[in-house]
Scaffold this motif. Structure first.
Motif, PDB file in Angstrom:
ATOM      1  N   SER A   1      57.067 -27.014  52.327  1.00  0.00           N
ATOM      2  CA  SER A   1      58.190 -26.374  51.640  1.00  0.00           C
ATOM      3  C   SER A   1      57.731 -25.093  50.954  1.00  0.00           C
ATOM      4  O   SER A   1      58.451 -24.092  50.947  1.00  0.00           O
ATOM      5  CB  SER A   1      58.834 -27.339  50.649  1.00  0.00           C
ATOM      6  N   VAL A   2      56.518 -25.119  50.384  1.00  0.00           N
ATOM      7  CA  VAL A   2      56.004 -23.891  49.739  1.00  0.00           C
ATOM      8  C   VAL A   2      55.854 -22.782  50.773  1.00  0.00           C
ATOM      9  O   VAL A   2      56.327 -21.653  50.587  1.00  0.00           O
ATOM     10  CB  VAL A   2      54.635 -24.166  49.057  1.00  0.00           C
ATOM     11  N   LEU A   3      55.210 -23.118  51.898  1.00  0.00           N
ATOM     12  CA  LEU A   3      54.970 -22.107  52.933  1.00  0.00           C
ATOM     13  C   LEU A   3      56.274 -21.527  53.447  1.00  0.00           C
ATOM     14  O   LEU A   3      56.422 -20.312  53.590  1.00  0.00           O
ATOM     15  CB  LEU A   3      54.186 -22.722  54.092  1.00  0.00           C
ATOM     16  N   VAL A   4      57.217 -22.420  53.713  1.00  0.00           N
ATOM     17  CA  VAL A   4      58.493 -21.973  54.257  1.00  0.00           C
ATOM     18  C   VAL A   4      59.216 -21.099  53.240  1.00  0.00           C
ATOM     19  O   VAL A   4      59.823 -20.089  53.590  1.00  0.00           O
ATOM     20  CB  VAL A   4      59.338 -23.194  54.668  1.00  0.00           C
ATOM     21  N   PHE A   5      59.101 -21.467  51.964  1.00  0.00           N
ATOM     22  CA  PHE A   5      59.750 -20.679  50.915  1.00  0.00           C
ATOM     23  C   PHE A   5      59.186 -19.259  50.877  1.00  0.00           C
ATOM     24  O   PHE A   5      59.926 -18.281  50.813  1.00  0.00           O
ATOM     25  CB  PHE A   5      59.554 -21.364  49.558  1.00  0.00           C
ATOM     26  N   VAL A   6      57.863 -19.178  50.939  1.00  0.00           N
ATOM     27  CA  VAL A   6      57.225 -17.857  50.931  1.00  0.00           C
ATOM     28  C   VAL A   6      57.647 -17.055  52.160  1.00  0.00           C
ATOM     29  O   VAL A   6      57.971 -15.869  52.086  1.00  0.00           O
ATOM     30  CB  VAL A   6      55.688 -18.010  50.863  1.00  0.00           C
ATOM     31  N   LEU A   7      57.687 -17.745  53.292  1.00  0.00           N
ATOM     32  CA  LEU A   7      58.084 -17.102  54.553  1.00  0.00           C
ATOM     33  C   LEU A   7      59.489 -16.514  54.444  1.00  0.00           C
ATOM     34  O   LEU A   7      59.725 -15.346  54.764  1.00  0.00           O
ATOM     35  CB  LEU A   7      58.043 -18.153  55.664  1.00  0.00           C
ATOM     36  N   VAL A   8      60.410 -17.333  53.952  1.00  0.00           N
ATOM     37  CA  VAL A   8      61.802 -16.881  53.858  1.00  0.00           C
ATOM     38  C   VAL A   8      61.925 -15.758  52.830  1.00  0.00           C
ATOM     39  O   VAL A   8      62.642 -14.776  53.047  1.00  0.00           O
ATOM     40  CB  VAL A   8      62.725 -18.066  53.503  1.00  0.00           C
ATOM     41  N   ALA A   9      61.187 -15.886  51.733  1.00  0.00           N
ATOM     42  CA  ALA A   9      61.281 -14.871  50.684  1.00  0.00           C
ATOM     43  C   ALA A   9      60.820 -13.505  51.190  1.00  0.00           C
ATOM     44  O   ALA A   9      61.320 -12.472  50.757  1.00  0.00           O
ATOM     45  CB  ALA A   9      60.446 -15.292  49.477  1.00  0.00           C
ATOM     46  N   ASN A  10      59.869 -13.526  52.145  1.00  0.00           N
ATOM     47  CA  ASN A  10      59.349 -12.262  52.648  1.00  0.00           C
ATOM     48  C   ASN A  10      60.020 -11.807  53.938  1.00  0.00           C
ATOM     49  O   ASN A  10      59.681 -10.763  54.483  1.00  0.00           O
ATOM     50  CB  ASN A  10      57.844 -12.368  52.881  1.00  0.00           C
ATOM     51  N   ALA A  11      60.967 -12.601  54.419  1.00  0.00           N
ATOM     52  CA  ALA A  11      61.539 -12.287  55.726  1.00  0.00           C
ATOM     53  C   ALA A  11      62.542 -11.151  55.651  1.00  0.00           C
ATOM     54  O   ALA A  11      62.798 -10.484  56.637  1.00  0.00           O
ATOM     55  CB  ALA A  11      62.192 -13.522  56.327  1.00  0.00           C
ATOM     56  N   GLY A  12      63.150 -10.948  54.517  1.00  0.00           N
ATOM     57  CA  GLY A  12      64.128  -9.875  54.439  1.00  0.00           C
ATOM     58  C   GLY A  12      64.679  -9.768  53.034  1.00  0.00           C
ATOM     59  O   GLY A  12      64.362 -10.570  52.161  1.00  0.00           O
ATOM     60  N   ASP A  13      65.506  -8.755  52.864  1.00  0.00           N
ATOM     61  CA  ASP A  13      66.059  -8.504  51.545  1.00  0.00           C
ATOM     62  C   ASP A  13      67.470  -9.081  51.472  1.00  0.00           C
ATOM     63  O   ASP A  13      68.349  -8.655  52.219  1.00  0.00           O
ATOM     64  CB  ASP A  13      66.093  -6.989  51.329  1.00  0.00           C
ATOM     65  N   PRO A  14      67.706 -10.058  50.580  1.00  0.00           N
ATOM     66  CA  PRO A  14      69.035 -10.664  50.500  1.00  0.00           C
ATOM     67  C   PRO A  14      70.103  -9.677  50.020  1.00  0.00           C
ATOM     68  O   PRO A  14      71.287  -9.964  50.114  1.00  0.00           O
ATOM     69  CB  PRO A  14      68.863 -11.798  49.495  1.00  0.00           C
ATOM     70  N   LEU A  15      69.667  -8.539  49.488  1.00  0.00           N
ATOM     71  CA  LEU A  15      70.636  -7.592  48.937  1.00  0.00           C
ATOM     72  C   LEU A  15      70.902  -6.417  49.880  1.00  0.00           C
ATOM     73  O   LEU A  15      71.636  -5.504  49.546  1.00  0.00           O
ATOM     74  CB  LEU A  15      70.127  -7.046  47.602  1.00  0.00           C
ATOM     75  N   GLU A  16      70.288  -6.467  51.071  1.00  0.00           N
ATOM     76  CA  GLU A  16      70.300  -5.305  51.948  1.00  0.00           C
ATOM     77  C   GLU A  16      71.708  -4.793  52.240  1.00  0.00           C
ATOM     78  O   GLU A  16      71.985  -3.598  52.119  1.00  0.00           O
ATOM     79  CB  GLU A  16      69.597  -5.653  53.259  1.00  0.00           C
ATOM     80  N   ALA A  17      72.630  -5.715  52.603  1.00  0.00           N
ATOM     81  CA  ALA A  17      73.977  -5.272  52.960  1.00  0.00           C
ATOM     82  C   ALA A  17      74.728  -4.768  51.729  1.00  0.00           C
ATOM     83  O   ALA A  17      75.537  -3.855  51.828  1.00  0.00           O
ATOM     84  CB  ALA A  17      74.737  -6.416  53.618  1.00  0.00           C
ATOM     85  N   LEU A  18      74.425  -5.375  50.569  1.00  0.00           N
ATOM     86  CA  LEU A  18      75.130  -4.977  49.341  1.00  0.00           C
ATOM     87  C   LEU A  18      74.753  -3.562  48.918  1.00  0.00           C
ATOM     88  O   LEU A  18      75.576  -2.795  48.444  1.00  0.00           O
ATOM     89  CB  LEU A  18      74.805  -5.946  48.207  1.00  0.00           C
ATOM     90  N   ARG A  19      73.470  -3.252  49.077  1.00  0.00           N
ATOM     91  CA  ARG A  19      72.980  -1.948  48.615  1.00  0.00           C
ATOM     92  C   ARG A  19      73.735  -0.787  49.245  1.00  0.00           C
ATOM     93  O   ARG A  19      73.973   0.229  48.605  1.00  0.00           O
ATOM     94  CB  ARG A  19      71.496  -1.799  48.939  1.00  0.00           C
ATOM     95  N   GLY A  20      74.107  -0.959  50.508  1.00  0.00           N
ATOM     96  CA  GLY A  20      74.771   0.135  51.211  1.00  0.00           C
ATOM     97  C   GLY A  20      76.186   0.382  50.703  1.00  0.00           C
ATOM     98  O   GLY A  20      76.723   1.464  50.865  1.00  0.00           O
ATOM     99  N   ARG A  21      76.798  -0.641  50.139  1.00  0.00           N
ATOM    100  CA  ARG A  21      78.202  -0.522  49.749  1.00  0.00           C
ATOM    101  C   ARG A  21      78.363   0.238  48.447  1.00  0.00           C
ATOM    102  O   ARG A  21      77.504   0.160  47.562  1.00  0.00           O
ATOM    103  CB  ARG A  21      78.797  -1.922  49.580  1.00  0.00           C
ATOM    104  N   PRO A  22      79.490   0.953  48.311  1.00  0.00           N
ATOM    105  CA  PRO A  22      79.743   1.628  47.036  1.00  0.00           C
ATOM    106  C   PRO A  22      80.191   0.618  45.969  1.00  0.00           C
ATOM    107  O   PRO A  22      80.742  -0.438  46.289  1.00  0.00           O
ATOM    108  CB  PRO A  22      80.876   2.596  47.372  1.00  0.00           C
TER     109      PRO A  22
END
Lengths: 370, 388
Positions: free
Chosen positions: B20-41
């Motif tokens: 679970s620790v490994l998978v958590f680290v993997l998911v945390a580094n896989a992408g930015d959860p805010l990526e789509a939000l950042r683009g929006r006004p």
């Protein structure tokens, strides 16, 4: 079914003469007699040749989109594309004095003998420039669309050949990475035993716990067009567990053998024993598993492409071709059939070869399946 | 037995924790959860809110601990849309379980039957064709097969249902299949002469064609609705109908995904059964049994088959755990709201960490549990393991 014996009748004194053969010779001999495996090998080599050499001479490029959009969705055909195969083109020749001069150019003929006064271009030879600008031009090529074209007119045969190249390359890289990792880890675990074995095997179990495809999908999010080589690293990096377990088992039994004991008694280092004495004895399962992992890798890459992670357009792999074209199946079925059939034939051949190798390396087998 | 289970559990639980620790680290580094939000006004508020719910401003180990302590209480948090993941997860598991269970049953029954016959009649025509078919299924990309099935198994079949009838070619093909089946069934003993096999085949051909004629007559002059579904597991038109129509509709929707998964597992099981059976059939105790004069049927089923089954059962258990997470592609092709769908939703442009974690951890637990079950079954069936 035929019985192969290592005997050949010679003289009347001896009823038969036993010929000495090395282990490798025996294996090669058994493999050569495995008809299905040999056919598969020939087919696979031919396909690889077609993919790597054929793509260079084929009249179309896999990525180039023709200028006129009338080309979309050509059905496969063996004849020249209608209304387009025109090696003789009327082109406007840019000149310094008169912009309206046109001439015909035969693309397939040798370099033009006539020169037009005042023609411009980088080299001064406008025709050479013209041809250099459009290498293997869609609008001029006379080659038939063997496998048809897609919606933007890209030639599917060229794409399939390119995809085969990519898929084979990825699969072989996966096999190399996973086999190397698996052999090293399995050998270390089996040879040294103890805590190293425990740690390595727990690590193996750990990686087996998380689904392969899911990890690849999470990691593959970062793969972009230029970094396709990351895909085989990911697939190989998470695909070594099976081989590691097999090699560990093999090493656990090998290390108890007398010849290993003899080597140790004569003072050989662990490294020497592993690489010089034990690995050559485990070469059978290594080669068989490496072969089979090529087949697995092609399918894994296909699955990744389907999830939208993998080789990115304009580059193609067989997997990306099938997944890109899956919605076109009901209307333009050839886009789906040909790359899929290529995958099946390649994987089938690789599996048959693997099976043949397994039989060839099996010392108990002296009967060869014909 | 209890000691074995406890010992295995003691290994499995820490492994799940590390996993679970490994998978958590993997998911945390896989992408930015805010990526789509950042683009929006005007998304400052949304970003702040998501950062707060996902604890993105905290260090990763604290985040892990927050996630883990909630997960232990069965709370998987909320996804990026603000919905609770728990109910979605249970629903998805239910759907996937149905498909995986049905396909495993189908694949095991078919695979073992074909594998045993292949082994008993090694190098026969049946063996060669069965082996070839398994190899073919093994070589097919899952979704390629699924799309073909969708077109020919559903759309074309549904078209056919609208005006059903068996053509001449259909009669011949089905008749030949019937002939092959009966001649194999009657000619299973090696002692049966070729003539009798031929007679059995002809009788089988005649019998199946007769049955086909009856079916054809029965089918004619009726129309049927488009039964086989290709999307989802139910049709909303049946939501308010009785139990039987609903069940029928449900089965019509399950048919294709179950077939897809079953075909792939079948290929593995039949080949594995064949290999395992061949090994036991050449064992000394089987020869002894034959020498004692035990009937061939008893030798095959009581002596050889039982032993050959041990590795198969464990492979099936392991596969069941693995396929649960691996049905991603089949579920996507047939738009089924299962585990695979959940996972794909989690991997959108802005990665949904809680959803991805829920999927990965449930799958990992599944694999570990079924590993344990495989171990237990193995120990139960093979007495040699217990003395270890």
């Amino acid at each position: 079914m035929s019985e192969t014996t290592d005997t050949t009748p010679t003289t009347q004194d001896h009823e038969f003469d036993v010929k000495a053969r090395t282990q490798a010779q025996l294996v090669v001999r058994r493999f050569l007699h495995h008809r299905l495996a040999m056919i598969s090998l020939v087919v696979l080599v031919l396909m690889a040749l077609l993919a790597f050499a054929g793509a260079r001479v084929w009249g179309y490029d896999h990525a180039r989109i023709p200028q006129n959009n009338l080309e979309s969705y050509n059905a496969p055909s063996l004849t020249k594309p209608a209304g387009r195969c025109r090696p003789i083109e009327t082109v406007a020749v840019p000149t310094n004095t008169d912009p309206g001069v046109t001439t015909t150019v035969d693309r397939l003929a040798p370099a033009p003998t006539t020169t037009i006064a005042g023609a411009t271009g980088d080299t001064g030879d406008w025709r050479a420039d013209f041809i250099a600008k459009y290498p293997r031009d869609h609008d001029l090529s006379c080659a038939p669309h063997l496998f048809g074209t897609n919606q933007v007119g890209q030639d599917l045969f060229a794409q399939t050949l390119r995809g085969t190249q990519r898929s084979l390359l990825i699969a072989i890289m996966v096999a190399i990475v996973s086999t190397t990792l698996g052999v090293l880890i399995g050998a270390a675990a089996g040879f040294f035993r103890g805590w190293l074995d425990a740690v390595l095997m727990r690590m193996t179990d750990l990686i087996l716990t998380v689904p392969y495809l899911a990890v690849a999908a999470v990691l593959g999010r970062k793969v972009s067009g230029d970094t396709w080589w990351v895909i085989p690293l990911i697939l190989g990096g998470f695909g070594w567990m099976g081989i590691a377990r097999i090699i560990r088992g093999e090493f656990l039994s090998l290390r108890e053998k007398e010849f290993v004991e003899a080597a140790r008694a004569s003072g050989a280092t662990s490294k020497r024993i592993i690489f010089k004495h034990m690995l050559p004895n485990a070469v059978g399962p290594i080669i068989v598993n490496a072969t089979l992992s090529v087949a697995g890798a092609i399918l894994a890459e296909t699955a990744l492409s389907f999830l939208g992670l993998g080789v990115k357009s304009p580059d193609v792999s067989l997997g990306s071709l099938v997944s890109e074209n899956q919605t076109a199946f009901s209307t333009h079925p050839w886009l789906f059939w040909f790359p899929g059939l290529f995958i099946i034939v390649i994987v089938l051949c690789v599996n048959f070869i693997g099976d043949g190798l397994r039989d060839a390396f099996d010392p108990k087998q002296n009967r060869v399946r014909a | 037995m209890l000691r074995l289970i406890i010992r295995r559990m003691l290994v499995a639980i820490p492994m799940l924790l590390v996993c679970s620790v490994l998978v958590f680290v993997l998911v945390a580094n896989a992408g930015d959860p805010l990526e789509a939000l950042r683009g929006r006004p005007n998304s400052q508020q949304a970003i702040a809110q998501r950062t707060a719910t996902l604890h993105l401003n905290k260090p990763i180990f604290e985040r892990y601990w927050l996630w883990f302590s909630k997960m232990l209480h069965g709370d998987f948090g909320i996804d990026n849309k603000g919905l609770r993941i728990g109910p979605q997860l249970w629903r998805a598991m239910g759907t996937t379980l149905q498909i995986v269970l049905l396909s495993t049953i189908l694949a095991v029954c078919l695979g073992i039957a074909v594998g045993v016959i292949s082994a008993v009649r090694q190098y026969s025509f049946f063996d060669y064709s069965a082996t070839f078919v398994s190899f073919l299924f093994y070589a097919m990309p899952v979704f390629w097969f699924a799309v073909l099935l969708k077109v020919f198994g559903a759309i074309e079949f549904n078209n056919w249902l609208e005006n059903p009838g068996i053509g001449t070619v259909g009669f011949l093909l089905i008749g030949l299949l019937g002939a092959g089946f009966t001649s194999m069934l009657f000619g299973f003993k090696r002692t049966v002469s070729k003539r009798r096999r031929l007679i059995a085949g002809i009788a089988g051909f005649a019998g199946t064609v007769l049955v086909c004629l009856l079916v054809d007559r029965f089918l004619a002059d009726r129309t049927y609705f488009r039964w086989i579904g290709t999307v989802n597991t139910t049709d909303p038109r049946f939501a308010h109908q009785g139990f039987w129509p609903r069940l029928g509709d449900h089965l019509g929707h399950l048919l294709l995904p179950v077939t897809t998964l079953a075909v792939i597992s079948y290929a593995g099981y039949s080949r594995f059964t064949r290999a395992s059976m061949l090994e036991t059939l050449s064992a000394d105790y089987v020869r002894t049994a034959r020498a004692k004069g035990v009937s061939e049927r008893a030798v095959i089923f009581k002596h050889a088959f039982r032993t050959a089954l041990i590795p198969i059962v464990t492979v099936v258990a392991l596969d069941f755990g693995a396929i649960f997470g691996g049905a991603i592609i089949t579920e996507t092709v047939f738009s089924i709201q299962g585990m695979g769908k959940l996972f794909r939703e989690a991997l959108q442009k802005d990665i949904d960490p809680n959803k991805a974690m829920a999927y990965l951890i449930v799958t990992a637990i599944n694999v570990v549990v079924f590993n344990l079950i495989a171990d237990i079954i193995y120990a139960k069936l093979d007495p040699r393991i217990r003395h270890e």
